[in-house]
Scaffold this motif. Sequence first.
Motif, PDB file in Angstrom:
ATOM      1  N   VAL A  11     -24.180 -32.910 -61.686  1.00 22.54           N
ATOM      2  CA  VAL A  11     -24.322 -31.525 -61.247  1.00 22.54           C
ATOM      3  C   VAL A  11     -23.168 -31.196 -60.312  1.00 22.54           C
ATOM      4  N   VAL A  12     -22.436 -30.134 -60.618  1.00 18.96           N
ATOM      5  CA  VAL A  12     -21.365 -29.654 -59.744  1.00 18.96           C
ATOM      6  C   VAL A  12     -21.886 -28.410 -59.025  1.00 18.96           C
ATOM      7  N   LEU A  13     -22.067 -28.523 -57.713  1.00 21.22           N
ATOM      8  CA  LEU A  13     -22.555 -27.403 -56.903  1.00 21.22           C
ATOM      9  C   LEU A  13     -21.354 -26.583 -56.441  1.00 21.22           C
ATOM     10  N   LEU A  14     -21.305 -25.334 -56.884  1.00 20.77           N
ATOM     11  CA  LEU A  14     -20.131 -24.489 -56.687  1.00 20.77           C
ATOM     12  C   LEU A  14     -20.336 -23.494 -55.546  1.00 20.77           C
ATOM     13  N   ASP A  15     -19.378 -23.505 -54.600  1.00 19.76           N
ATOM     14  CA  ASP A  15     -19.365 -22.482 -53.549  1.00 19.76           C
ATOM     15  C   ASP A  15     -18.475 -21.321 -54.009  1.00 19.76           C
ATOM     16  N   ASN A  16     -17.177 -21.503 -53.993  1.00 21.67           N
ATOM     17  CA  ASN A  16     -16.217 -20.520 -54.522  1.00 21.67           C
ATOM     18  C   ASN A  16     -16.435 -19.113 -53.957  1.00 21.67           C
ATOM     19  N   GLY A  17     -16.551 -19.014 -52.640  1.00 20.29           N
ATOM     20  CA  GLY A  17     -16.676 -17.711 -51.996  1.00 20.29           C
ATOM     21  C   GLY A  17     -18.081 -17.304 -51.648  1.00 20.29           C
ATOM     22  N   ARG A  18     -19.068 -18.129 -51.948  1.00 25.38           N
ATOM     23  CA  ARG A  18     -20.452 -17.765 -51.668  1.00 25.38           C
ATOM     24  C   ARG A  18     -20.807 -17.912 -50.183  1.00 25.38           C
ATOM     25  N   SER A  19     -20.230 -18.890 -49.501  1.00 25.51           N
ATOM     26  CA  SER A  19     -20.556 -19.100 -48.088  1.00 25.51           C
ATOM     27  C   SER A  19     -20.212 -17.888 -47.220  1.00 25.51           C
TER      28      SER A  19
END
Length: 487
Positions: free
Chosen positions: A295-303
């Motif tokens: 599983v790759v948990l993606l942030d990419n601007g969400r924080s």
Amino acid sequence: MSESEVQATQWNRREFPEAAKDLLQDSQTRKNVQHATNVIQAKRKRVVDELADWEELRESGRQVKAHTLRHLDHYLMQFEEQCTRAGGHVHWASDAAEANRIILGLVQKHEAKEVIKIKTMTSEEVGLNAQLEQNGVHPIETDLAELIIQLGKDRPSHFVAPALHVNKQQVRAMFQREMNLPDLGDKPEDLATAARNYLREKYLRIKVAISGGNFLIADTGGVCILESEGNGRMCLTLPDVLISIVGIEKIIPSFRDLEIFLQTLPRSATGERMNPYNSTWCGVHPGDGPKEFHVVLLDNGRSPILADKEARQTLQCIRCAACLNVCPVYHQTGGHAYESVYAGPIGAILTPQLNSMEAGRSLPYASSLCGACYEVCPVKINIPEVLIHLRGKVVREDQATFAGKFSLWNIGMKTAAFLFEDADRLAMAERFGQIAQKPLVSKNGFIEWMPFMLSGWTQTRDLKAMPAQSFRQWWAEEHSAKKETDA
């Protein structure tokens, strides 16, 4: 691929008005979009009206998502612990480039030259397909609509139905060309059979699959996918290696919370009471499913979105696309005008935020603020409220620059604010407007042409002329007359 190249695969740089102007000339695409969204809306209404507790379900969904976002760190750590305990591997990706490096590394580790994919918007977001292709790996979309998009070298225009803007005659021509089927019929069954035959061999041969996830379940470490075709189930069970890339906001606290979303998501997305295929998996199990799970948990601007209390509710989205189906702007332009993976009202607030307000800055203005999107949202995201908040951000950022401070737009708004904050100034402006409009008013009482920067309004609509007497003027005269009568 460098970070800047990754960004280029995610966002085009044309602003919404420019892109929309081109698409408004495409009558066939507009017809396709309007027909498809109207059908989905009608189906949704039927199945929603069956539930006496629909509003309670919406509120429950909102509360679960809002609670999770307030405690996101806790639930993500719990998910990692439970997923790892079940035999899965959890990876953290801060941005698109890191997510692509992780996934490419896993694919290359297994020496795969092809991968099969379940429809996943997060992979679209990070430009994964382009990254794989550049490194000699061919991704094959197995969702029928995504396959149509891939074979047609097109872009998705909708969350749930990515090829919604394409009709069956266009699909038939594409399949004839790309699958070498000159005698292919144009019935939906013919097209589905062609896609099924094309994909079946790939399911049985390719050993690495990539998926997204509708929900991450913290207390079990599970991933849940809802789908309608069965292609997802094939990708989840047949390959030896499964890689899921999922945004960090997709997490929910417990398996029990699915009770809410398994009722609201299918009704909102496709107008079904339940999706035909609901799959939940946790880790790996000998003799059942993949031998290796990541599983790759993606942030990419969400924080940064999470840190903005006004805009945080954006991350409650469960990608049902109900807001697209009711949006009058989306109906006219389709999804491509948004120049983003995420179209429609939710895209208008999500895209600029994921891109740190550096691209898609015109999208918060791509709305009539009618509120239809808020009324249908199954987790009650107040999209108009966030749109206004983001418009304020754009204005403040523009005002901080020399060009923005002295732009016609800013000068106009400052002038309007100056007039509206004082009753005498407003009355003076009204009197001036009544005089100035006289040569512009047509016989039917409308202003059909205005000069300079104001012409942008009258190019596409007529403007009702100001009345000869304003309400304020009428009120003053009435009270003046009444006082004289009383005296």
